[in-house]
Design a protein around this motif. Sequence first.
Motif, short mmCIF file in Angstrom:
data_model
loop_
_atom_site.label_atom_id
_atom_site.label_comp_id
_atom_site.label_asym_id
_atom_site.label_seq_id
_atom_site.Cartn_x
_atom_site.Cartn_y
_atom_site.Cartn_z
N VAL A 182 -37.30 -39.78 10.82
CA VAL A 182 -35.84 -39.93 10.96
C VAL A 182 -35.57 -41.07 11.94
N PHE A 183 -34.67 -41.96 11.52
CA PHE A 183 -34.27 -43.08 12.36
C PHE A 183 -32.83 -42.87 12.84
N LEU A 184 -32.59 -43.13 14.13
CA LEU A 184 -31.24 -42.98 14.72
C LEU A 184 -30.73 -44.37 15.08
N SER A 185 -29.61 -44.77 14.50
CA SER A 185 -29.16 -46.17 14.64
C SER A 185 -28.38 -46.43 15.93
N ASN A 186 -28.11 -47.70 16.13
CA ASN A 186 -27.15 -48.17 17.14
C ASN A 186 -25.74 -47.71 16.76
N GLY A 187 -24.80 -47.95 17.62
CA GLY A 187 -23.41 -47.61 17.30
C GLY A 187 -22.51 -47.76 18.51
N PRO A 188 -21.20 -47.69 18.29
CA PRO A 188 -20.23 -47.92 19.37
C PRO A 188 -19.90 -46.66 20.17
N GLY A 189 -19.10 -46.87 21.21
CA GLY A 189 -18.48 -45.75 21.92
C GLY A 189 -19.40 -45.06 22.92
N ASP A 190 -18.91 -43.92 23.39
CA ASP A 190 -19.58 -43.15 24.43
C ASP A 190 -20.60 -42.20 23.79
N ARG B 109 -31.70 -32.06 17.40
CA ARG B 109 -32.53 -30.91 17.83
C ARG B 109 -33.11 -30.18 16.63
N GLY B 110 -32.30 -30.09 15.57
CA GLY B 110 -32.79 -29.45 14.34
C GLY B 110 -33.94 -30.23 13.73
N VAL B 111 -33.86 -31.55 13.80
CA VAL B 111 -34.94 -32.41 13.28
C VAL B 111 -36.19 -32.27 14.14
N LEU B 112 -35.98 -32.23 15.47
CA LEU B 112 -37.14 -32.14 16.38
C LEU B 112 -37.91 -30.83 16.17
N GLU B 113 -37.19 -29.78 15.81
CA GLU B 113 -37.87 -28.50 15.55
C GLU B 113 -38.91 -28.62 14.44
N LYS B 114 -38.66 -29.54 13.51
CA LYS B 114 -39.58 -29.72 12.37
C LYS B 114 -40.73 -30.66 12.70
N LYS C 207 -40.84 -42.04 3.56
CA LYS C 207 -39.41 -41.87 3.32
C LYS C 207 -38.69 -41.66 4.65
N VAL C 208 -37.78 -42.56 4.94
CA VAL C 208 -37.04 -42.51 6.21
C VAL C 208 -35.58 -42.17 5.93
N VAL C 209 -35.07 -41.20 6.67
CA VAL C 209 -33.62 -40.98 6.69
C VAL C 209 -33.09 -41.70 7.92
N ALA C 210 -32.18 -42.66 7.69
CA ALA C 210 -31.57 -43.41 8.79
C ALA C 210 -30.16 -42.87 9.01
N ILE C 211 -29.90 -42.40 10.22
CA ILE C 211 -28.55 -41.91 10.52
C ILE C 211 -27.71 -43.09 10.99
N ALA D 91 -23.96 -36.24 9.53
CA ALA D 91 -24.94 -35.45 8.79
C ALA D 91 -25.51 -34.34 9.69
N THR D 92 -25.73 -33.19 9.11
CA THR D 92 -26.33 -32.08 9.87
C THR D 92 -27.85 -32.12 9.70
N ALA D 93 -28.53 -31.30 10.49
CA ALA D 93 -29.99 -31.21 10.35
C ALA D 93 -30.36 -30.78 8.93
N GLU D 94 -29.55 -29.88 8.36
CA GLU D 94 -29.82 -29.43 6.99
C GLU D 94 -29.71 -30.60 6.01
N ASP D 95 -28.66 -31.43 6.18
CA ASP D 95 -28.49 -32.60 5.31
C ASP D 95 -29.72 -33.51 5.40
N VAL D 96 -30.19 -33.70 6.62
CA VAL D 96 -31.33 -34.60 6.84
C VAL D 96 -32.58 -34.01 6.20
N LEU D 97 -32.83 -32.75 6.49
CA LEU D 97 -34.07 -32.13 6.01
C LEU D 97 -34.08 -31.95 4.50
N ALA D 98 -32.87 -31.86 3.91
CA ALA D 98 -32.77 -31.73 2.45
C ALA D 98 -33.34 -32.96 1.74
N GLN D 99 -33.45 -34.09 2.47
CA GLN D 99 -34.01 -35.31 1.88
C GLN D 99 -35.54 -35.33 1.94
#
Length: 379
Positions: free
Chosen positions: A236-244, A257-262, A193-197, A223-231
């Motif tokens: 966890v996958f971190l996507s591409n995206g625009p901007g700085d 950082r919250g995800v890395l702690e787990k 099960k992957v959560v993709a941000i 999404a917060t770390a809690e939102d992610v971990l609730a799944q």
Amino acid sequence: MPTPTACLALADGTLFYGYGIGATGTCVAELCFNTAMTGYQEIMTDPSYAGQVVTFTFPHIGNVGATPEDDESADPVAAGLVVKWDPTQPSNWRSAQTLSEWLAAKGRIGIAGVDTRRLTRAIRAQGAPHVALAHDPDGKFDIEALVRQARDFSGLEGLDLAKDVTCAQSYRWDETRWAWPNGYGTRTGAAPKVVAIDFGAKRNILRCLADAGCDVTVLPATATAEDVLAQSPDGVFLSNGPGDPAATGSYAVPMIRGVLEKELPVFGICLGHQMLALALGARTVKMNHGHHGANHPVKDLETGKVEITSMNHGFTVDSQSLPAGVTETHVSLFDGSNCGIRMADRPVFSVQYHPEASPGPQDSFYLFERFRAAMTPAG
Ligand SMILES: NC(=O)CC[C@H](N)C(=O)O
């Protein structure tokens, strides 16, 4: 000679006249060039291009028209496009619209008939100039106003654009890649099960995760770390995206950082790579004119192998800033800039380039396999 119906004004006052295609009006953005020879529709709909006008260095853009199947997001996200030749009638059975019709329907402005070689040299010399692009069928342009608008544009530095292009709500993704012959989607065993941000995820990334056998749930950028971990994700996958990246990092870094702690496996692509690097304590910097193309050679420092990759980034991770415990895994063979990192002791890794291609070579699909294997060591 017919009257020019489009004008591209650079902030330094340089003007390029041509013929308008697509929507009419004016847009203001940062200007980049992309060297890919195919995939203009995928490029225009890549959410990472928000806030940018794309100059295509390949002269024949538009030859195969447009089809909804090739959209990487619901709408074009690039602000506009610059091409050398007026697009010809599409020659492709998949074409549903001409490039100009497609741009018009999507509210995006294009200019054709530009000396894109000269313009690309200007981009390289000036470093991602700020521009105003206007299309008026009557050929009436307020040049001073256009140059002023280009000058007043603040550029992408400091801009968080991920929140503008992310999904509004979480959803499950289950589409695999179109006509991909290798059967990646037909694995046996439980799907991790992957959560993709979604910082502005391209659809083909989500397809590649599904092809690699992952059960993908997409969450909004904020999404917060809690939102992610609730799944209860396996990774966890971190996507591409625009901007700085530094601007988006203000909320994404605490989540990561919250995800890395787990101690969960983490995989990031492009903006996701930059976010992971920031979360691990490195810094990102703006490049002169970035990397945008489909033939960028990258060296895997651990195997010595060279991959030909698809790239689209204007910021980069400063490899000098990588902290102890974080290894540089890939570098660009064009300029030596950082193209990949991993944590020395865990399956937490990311790349600056686009292994999902779309458009581009598929040398780097192994990264999706690596991520899956990290989540299912026995699978
Ligand atoms: N493709 C991307 O994710 C781009 C990342 C970031 N916006 C950059 O330009 O560097």
